[in-house]
Design a protein around this motif. Structure first.
Motif, short mmCIF file in Angstrom:
data_model
loop_
_atom_site.label_atom_id
_atom_site.label_comp_id
_atom_site.label_asym_id
_atom_site.label_seq_id
_atom_site.Cartn_x
_atom_site.Cartn_y
_atom_site.Cartn_z
N ALA A 146 0.76 -1.13 0.13
CA ALA A 146 0.00 0.06 -0.02
C ALA A 146 0.63 1.19 -0.14
CB ALA A 146 -1.01 -0.12 1.16
N ALA A 147 0.58 2.11 -1.00
CA ALA A 147 1.29 3.19 -1.06
C ALA A 147 2.89 3.46 -0.91
CB ALA A 147 0.68 4.37 0.15
N LYS A 226 6.67 -14.87 -6.45
CA LYS A 226 5.72 -15.50 -7.03
C LYS A 226 4.25 -15.31 -6.18
CE LYS A 226 8.50 -17.25 -9.83
NZ LYS A 226 8.61 -16.93 -11.17
N SER A 227 4.30 -14.96 -4.91
CA SER A 227 3.10 -14.68 -4.47
C SER A 227 2.03 -13.65 -5.10
CB SER A 227 3.26 -13.86 -3.01
OG SER A 227 4.08 -15.01 -2.19
N ARG A 228 0.71 -14.07 -4.89
CA ARG A 228 -0.39 -13.28 -5.49
C ARG A 228 -0.05 -11.93 -4.75
NH1 ARG A 228 -6.40 -13.71 -5.56
NH2 ARG A 228 -6.97 -11.72 -6.74
N THR A 229 -0.15 -10.76 -5.41
CA THR A 229 0.12 -9.60 -4.83
C THR A 229 -0.84 -8.26 -5.09
OG1 THR A 229 2.38 -9.66 -4.88
CG2 THR A 229 1.74 -7.83 -4.46
N LEU A 230 -1.57 -7.64 -4.20
CA LEU A 230 -2.03 -6.60 -4.34
C LEU A 230 -1.57 -5.20 -4.21
CD1 LEU A 230 -5.19 -5.38 -4.82
CD2 LEU A 230 -5.49 -5.55 -2.40
N VAL A 231 -1.67 -4.33 -5.07
CA VAL A 231 -0.85 -3.11 -4.94
C VAL A 231 -1.93 -2.30 -4.81
CG1 VAL A 231 0.53 -1.54 -6.25
CG2 VAL A 231 1.12 -3.99 -6.51
N GLY A 245 2.89 2.73 -8.14
CA GLY A 245 2.21 1.39 -8.05
C GLY A 245 1.98 0.48 -9.43
N ARG A 246 2.13 1.38 -10.57
CA ARG A 246 1.91 0.69 -11.59
C ARG A 246 3.16 -0.14 -12.04
NH1 ARG A 246 -0.64 5.83 -13.67
NH2 ARG A 246 -2.82 5.60 -13.83
N PHE A 247 4.31 0.73 -11.78
CA PHE A 247 5.51 0.01 -11.86
C PHE A 247 5.64 -1.41 -11.17
CE2 PHE A 247 10.25 -0.18 -10.79
CZ PHE A 247 10.77 -0.47 -12.02
N LEU A 248 5.28 -1.38 -9.86
CA LEU A 248 5.19 -2.59 -9.17
C LEU A 248 4.24 -3.44 -9.72
CD1 LEU A 248 5.01 -1.15 -5.55
CD2 LEU A 248 6.99 -2.08 -6.42
N ALA A 249 3.31 -3.31 -9.89
CA ALA A 249 2.35 -4.15 -10.52
C ALA A 249 2.85 -4.89 -12.17
CB ALA A 249 0.79 -3.52 -10.86
N ARG A 250 3.70 -4.04 -12.78
CA ARG A 250 4.03 -4.53 -13.97
C ARG A 250 5.10 -5.58 -13.60
NH1 ARG A 250 3.83 -3.05 -19.31
NH2 ARG A 250 2.66 -1.48 -18.75
N LEU A 251 5.87 -5.25 -12.65
CA LEU A 251 7.10 -6.21 -12.49
C LEU A 251 6.73 -7.51 -11.65
CD1 LEU A 251 10.08 -3.59 -11.00
CD2 LEU A 251 9.89 -5.00 -13.59
N ILE A 252 5.79 -7.54 -11.01
CA ILE A 252 5.32 -8.63 -10.28
C ILE A 252 4.50 -9.33 -10.89
CG2 ILE A 252 4.22 -9.61 -8.05
CD1 ILE A 252 5.06 -6.68 -6.71
N PRO A 253 4.75 -10.73 -11.23
CA PRO A 253 4.12 -11.66 -12.05
C PRO A 253 2.61 -11.86 -11.52
CG PRO A 253 6.28 -12.61 -11.65
CD PRO A 253 6.12 -11.56 -10.76
N GLU A 258 -5.11 -1.95 -7.48
CA GLU A 258 -6.18 -1.19 -7.39
C GLU A 258 -5.80 0.17 -6.75
OE1 GLU A 258 -9.19 -2.31 -7.64
OE2 GLU A 258 -8.98 -4.33 -7.78
N THR A 259 -6.76 1.33 -7.17
CA THR A 259 -6.71 2.92 -6.86
C THR A 259 -7.67 3.24 -6.07
OG1 THR A 259 -7.52 3.66 -8.80
CG2 THR A 259 -5.30 3.19 -8.91
N VAL A 260 -7.37 3.93 -5.01
CA VAL A 260 -8.51 4.55 -4.01
C VAL A 260 -8.64 6.03 -4.21
CG1 VAL A 260 -9.06 4.82 -1.67
CG2 VAL A 260 -8.04 2.56 -2.56
N PRO A 261 -9.58 6.59 -4.30
CA PRO A 261 -9.37 8.16 -4.61
C PRO A 261 -9.11 8.93 -3.22
CG PRO A 261 -11.78 7.58 -4.22
CD PRO A 261 -10.77 5.93 -4.33
N GLY A 262 -7.82 8.79 -2.79
CA GLY A 262 -7.42 9.29 -1.54
C GLY A 262 -5.92 9.58 -1.79
N GLY A 263 -5.36 10.03 -0.53
CA GLY A 263 -4.07 10.31 -0.47
C GLY A 263 -3.23 9.47 0.12
N HIS A 264 -2.01 9.75 0.56
CA HIS A 264 -1.00 8.68 1.06
C HIS A 264 -1.51 7.74 2.38
CE1 HIS A 264 3.01 7.07 1.27
NE2 HIS A 264 3.09 7.33 2.66
#
Length: 295
Positions: A146-147, A226-231, A245-253, A258-264
């Motif tokens: 998260a964040a 290899k673990s299923r990951t939620l970013v 977050g987009r970078f992480l999600a692209r690298l992790i298989p 998921e995005t939330v309409p909020g800040g940090h």
């Protein structure tokens, strides 16, 4: 994907009643750490979910994430204050992410959690969660980031906000935090609950925690995770921008973003929108099936 809008029924859901943790000081591999365990509050006959090992943000004491246990009552949640933070004594020597990940594994053993756990980290703690998952893959079920970002290989946040983040007054001066809360965390929210849970870290504890991640990155190793990951990322995060977050999600298989309409601090400011995403993720399979997840 985005969570429900602020005006939705989910966003107006009331917080569940508090769940008090068991807190103790334990000596783990030569370091004394203040440890908290929130035990699952499941009805009789309902099995508990997999325990969650949680890593907090920089300088953050474990009380700050108490709402996590309120919104996730079906799992035991284990966390600890980093050396010199919250109630953990000052570190004598500097440490690195791999040494603290090792201590976290030893702590789980000490507490009797010898099987797999789900691992969650926010902001600085997201780096620790990545380190733990890469270092101890046999101990990890799912991962929630998260964040957070991949360490030094990241798109930086707003320099003006980062300068305020580095100011120690945000820990010791409640009025400074009140005046700068929205610019720091990108949220208009009732900040009093968050401020009331803050315990300032020691100067050494904060500096050592900052230095621990100096030069660290997970970017080269995330394709091996290899673990299923939620970013989870905040759409208006000024500290760790969404692109990380987009970078992480692209690298992790096996990752989904998921995005939330909020800040940090969306975990605290948008719980009714954030935790249904987490609960759905934890209830799903440990691997993304061929063809992807159902809508």
């Amino acid at each position: 994907m985005s969570a429900s809008a602020p005006g939705s029924a989910k966003a107006k859901a009331k917080s569940p009643p508090p769940n008090e943790p068991r807190i103790e000081i334990l000596k783990i591999a030569g370091r004394r750490l203040r440890v908290a365990v929130w035990e699952a509050q499941t009805p009789p006959g309902k099995p508990k979910g997999r325990p969650i090992l949680f890593f907090n943000g920089i300088g953050a004491n474990l009380e700050i994430m108490a709402p996590l246990a309120q919104w996730m009552p079906d799992q035991d949640i284990i966390t600890f204050d980093m050396p010199g933070v919250g109630g953990s004594p000052d570190p004598t020597f500097p440490y690195r992410p791999w040494t603290m990940a090792l201590r976290a594994a030893l702590l789980l053993n000490r507490l009797g959690y010898t099987g797999k756990v789900d691992v969650m980290g926010v902001s600085w703690g997201g780096g620790m969660a990545q380190q733990f998952a890469l270092q101890h893959p046999h101990r990890v079920g799912k991962v929630i980031l998260a964040a957070t970002a991949a360490g030094v290989v990241m798109a930086p946040g707003d320099p003006r906000v980062l300068a305020k983040m580095a100011n120690p007054r945000r820990y010791i001066d409640p009025e400074f935090m009140r005046q700068n809360f929205e610019s720091l965390y990108g949220e208009e929210m009732n900040s009093e609950g968050h401020i009331g849970r803050l315990r300032p870290p020691s100067q050494r504890g904060y500096l050592y925690q900052l230095a621990a991640m100096a030069g660290w990155t997970s970017a080269f190793f995330l394709p091996l995770l290899k673990s299923r990951t939620l970013v989870l990322m905040g759409e208006s995060d000024r500290i760790v921008p969404l692109i990380n977050g987009r970078f992480l999600a692209r690298l992790i298989p096996n990752a989904q973003l998921e995005t939330v309409p909020g800040g940090h601090l969306f975990l605290v400011s948008r719980p009714a929108e954030t935790f249904p995403l987490i609960q759905k993720f934890l209830a799903g399979p440990d691997r993304i099936p061929p063809g992807g997840l159902p809508a």
